[in-house]
Design a protein around this motif. Structure first.
Motif, PDB file in Angstrom:
ATOM      1  N   GLY A 417       0.464  -1.255   0.238  1.00 15.95           N
ATOM      2  CA  GLY A 417       0.327   0.103   0.331  1.00 15.95           C
ATOM      3  C   GLY A 417       0.973   1.442  -0.232  1.00 15.95           C
ATOM      4  N   CYS A 420       2.660   1.483  -2.752  1.00 19.01           N
ATOM      5  CA  CYS A 420       1.914   2.114  -4.088  1.00 19.01           C
ATOM      6  C   CYS A 420       1.616   3.351  -3.868  1.00 19.01           C
ATOM      7  N   VAL A 448      -4.763   6.298  -2.819  1.00 18.71           N
ATOM      8  CA  VAL A 448      -4.570   5.377  -3.632  1.00 18.71           C
ATOM      9  C   VAL A 448      -4.204   4.354  -2.438  1.00 18.71           C
ATOM     10  N   VAL A 452      -6.039   0.402  -1.699  1.00 15.00           N
ATOM     11  CA  VAL A 452      -4.789  -1.084  -2.225  1.00 15.00           C
ATOM     12  C   VAL A 452      -4.360  -1.873  -1.244  1.00 15.00           C
ATOM     13  N   LEU A 456      -5.839  -5.447  -0.249  1.00 18.84           N
ATOM     14  CA  LEU A 456      -4.964  -6.549  -0.209  1.00 18.84           C
ATOM     15  C   LEU A 456      -5.713  -7.758   1.412  1.00 18.84           C
TER      16      LEU A 456
END
Length: 483
Positions: A417, A420, A448, A452, A456
Motif C-alpha cells: 500500500g 503504491c 490510492v 489498495v 489486499l
C-alpha cells in the motif's frame, strides 16, 4: 503465556491516578457514556495547534476560498475513517495500537506501526511545544524553551492522572472554549483586518487544493492511533453507531471551525506571521486586550492536547518495550515514559525553532499521513470485515500465540500500500512522485493507499482460521458479539 496484562488490571485507583496502561480494562471498571467522548474530540482541535493548522493551509498556495473548500472536504474525509476506530475501545478494552498485533504480529507491530506512532506523538507534541513556548513568550516575555518546560510539566501531571482526568478536563473546557472561539471568529471576520478581495475565489488550481486536502485529512487521520484509548473504559454493549457519531461530529465540527478560522486569521496578518501572533492581532481587533485572553484560552486547550500526546506516547513506549520483555503496568513506568516524552520533545523543538514551524508542521503532518493511511485501512478492515470485533484478548499478549510474532498479511499489505502511494506523494520542497508530477503536482496518494491496503489485506485474510479463533473467543468469554 503472558498474564500480566490481564491480571494487572484489578488494582484500586488511589487518589484518582489511573493504574492501567496497555492492559485490558476489566468489565467491573468500565464506566461512562459515549457522549463523554464528545468533549475530548471537540476540544481536541480548539487550541493553538488546531488554529496553526489553518494558518499553514493558507501558505500552500490556494486562495482563501479554495483553501476553505479543501479544508471542509479534507476534514470530513479524514474524520470519517478516524471515527470508526472509536468502536474498538468498548469492544476490546485495550489501547488503540495494541489491537494492531493481530494484523501485524507481536513483534511486527512493535517494529512498524508502533515506531511510526511514537514518531507521530513526538512530532505533534513538538509542534505543541513550539506553540506553547511562543505563547508563553508572548504572554509573559519568558524564553520559549522555559515556556515549553512549564507547559509540558503541567501536561505531564494531567497525563499521569490519565483517562478520567483527561475526560474531565475537556468537559470543563468545552463551553468556555466555544465562547472565546466564537468571539475570535467574529473579530477575524468583521474586525476589519482582511484585505480587499480576499473572498474572491480566483481560478481553481488542483495542486495546492489537494495539498490542503491531504494536509487537513491527514491531521484528522493523525488522531487514529489515539482514538480507542479514550473509549476503552466504556461498556462493551456500547454500539458502533454511538461511538462513531460521538467521535465524528465533535471532531469534524471543531476541526472545520478552527481550521477555517486559522486560515482567516492568517489572511488578516502580515505574511510570515507565526500563529500565536496572528491570533493575538485578530482578537485584539474586537477590543484591546482580548488578544491576550484568546492566547491564554487556546494555550490552556493546548495543554490538554499536550497531555493527550504525552499519554499516548507513554502507552506506545510501554507497548514497544513489552514486545521484547514483559512489562507490568505500574505508575512508575508511566512516570518514566512520560518523562522521556517531555525531554525528547523539548530537544526536538529546540532544534526546529518557532521560525520554522510552518515548514516543520506541514511536512510532518503529510509524512505521517502517508505512514498511517495503510495502517488505518488494514486495522479497520480487520476489525469490521474480517474478525468482526472478535479477538482472543489473552493471545494479544502472548508472543507465541495464535497471532504470531510477524503478521505477514498486515505487513505485506502495508508495504505494498505504501509503495503504491509513493508515486503519487508530494512533500513540499523535498519530493514529488513521478505520477504526481505527471498530474501537475496533484497529490492523490491518500485515495490510492486506502483502497489498495484494505483490499489486499482482505484478500490475504482469506487464509485465516477464523472458526478456531472464534471458538477461542467464546471460551475466553471476555468479548461480546459486535453490534
Amino acid at each position: 503465556m503472558r498474564n500480566d496484562a490481564l491480571s494487572a488490571g484489578h488494582h484500586v485507583r488511589p487518589a484518582g491516578i489511573e493504574q492501567h496502561s496497555i492492559d485490558w480494562v476489566p468489565l467491573e471498571e468500565r464506566h461512562g457514556k459515549p457522549s463523554s467522548m464528545g468533549a475530548i474530540w471537540f476540544v481536541g482541535s480548539l487550541n493553538l495547534t488546531g488554529l496553526a493548522t489553518g494558518v499553514v493551509t493558507l501558505s500552500m498556495g490556494a486562495s482563501l476560498v479554495w483553501t476553505v473548500v479543501a479544508t471542509v472536504l479534507g476534514s470530513l474525509f479524514g474524520t470519517f475513517f478516524m471515527a470508526f476506530h472509536a468502536a474498538q475501545g468498548p469492544q476490546l478494552g485495550l489501547p488503540q495500537l495494541v489491537q494492531s498485533r493481530p494484523q501485524f504480529g507481536y513483534l511486527g507491530a512493535a517494529l512498524t506501526v508502533w515506531m511510526f506512532a511514537l514518531v507521530n506523538y513526538v512530532a505533534f507534541n513538538t509542534s505543541d511545544a513550539l506553540l506553547s513556548g511562543q505563547a508563553m513568550n508572548t504572554l509573559f516575555g519568558i524564553p520559549n524553551a522555559a515556556g515549553y518546560l512549564i507547559a509540558a510539566v503541567v501536561a505531564a501531571v494531567i497525563a499521569l492522572f490519565g483517562y478520567d482526568w483527561i475526560h474531565r478536563l475537556n468537559r470543563w473546557l468545552t463551553w468556555p472554549f466555544v465562547v472565546v472561539t466564537a468571539a475570535v471568529t467574529a473579530a477575524a471576520l468583521f474586525g476589519g483586518g482582511l484585505p480587499a478581495g480576499v473572498w474572491q475565489a480566483g481560478p481553481f488550481e488542483p495542486a495546492p487544493f489537494m495539498l490542503v486536502f491531504v494536509f487537513v485529512a491527514g491531521f484528522q487521520l493523525g488522531w487514529a492511533p489515539y482514538v480507542s484509548d479514550y473509549s476503552r473504559y466504556l461498556r462493551p454493549d456500547v454500539s458502533v453507531r454511538s461511538t462513531f457519531w460521538w467521535t465524528y461530529l465533535p471532531s469534524a465540527v471543531s476541526g472545520l471551525w478552527v481550521f477555517v478560522l486559522g486560515a482567516v486569521v492568517s489572511a488578516g496578518a502580515p505574511e510570515g506571521t507565526d500563529p500565536v501572533t496572528a491570533l493575538k492581532l485578530a482578537a485584539d481587533r474586537l477590543f484591546s486586550g482580548f488578544g491576550t485572553v484568546a492566547v491564554v484560552v487556546l494555550l490552556v486547550g493546548l495543554l490538554s492536547i499536550m497531555a493527550i500526546n504525552q499519554y499516548g506516547g507513554s502507552l506506545t513506549m510501554i507497548s514497544i518495550v513489552d514486545s521484547f520483555r514483559p512489562v507490568k503496568p505500574t505508575r512508575s513506568i508511566r512516570v518514566a515514559t512520560i518523562g522521556i516524552m517531555l525531554v525528547a520533545v523539548g530537544a526536538v523543538s529546540t532544534l526546529v525553532g518557532i521560525d520554522r514551524f510552518n515548514w516543520f508542521f506541514s511536512n510532518v503532518v503529510v509524512v505521517l499521513t502517508y505512514l498511517f493511511i495503510p495502517w488505518t485501512a488494514i486495522n479497520l478492515v480487520d476489525f469490521f470485515l474480517v474478525r468482526r470485533g472478535q479477538y482472543v484478548v489473552r493471545e494479544i499478549f502472548n508472543p507465541d500465540g495464535i497471532y504470531g510474532r510477524w503478521g505477514w498479511r498486515g505487513n505485506l499489505a502495508y508495504v505494498i500500500g505504501l509503495a503504491c502511494m509513493a508515486p503519487f506523494m508530494v512533500i513540499t520542497g523535498l519530493y514529488v512522485g513521478p505520477a504526481a508530477d505527471l498530474l501537475g503536482g496533484v497529490d492523490c496518494s491518500i485515495l490510492v493507499g486506502l483502497p489498495v491496503a484494505g483490499v489486499l489485506y482482505r484478500a490475504f485474510a482469506r487464509g485465516l482460521d477464523l472458526d478456531t479463533e472464534r471458538r477461542m473467543v467464546r471460551e475466553e468469554g471476555l468479548l461480546a458479539e459486535l453490534h
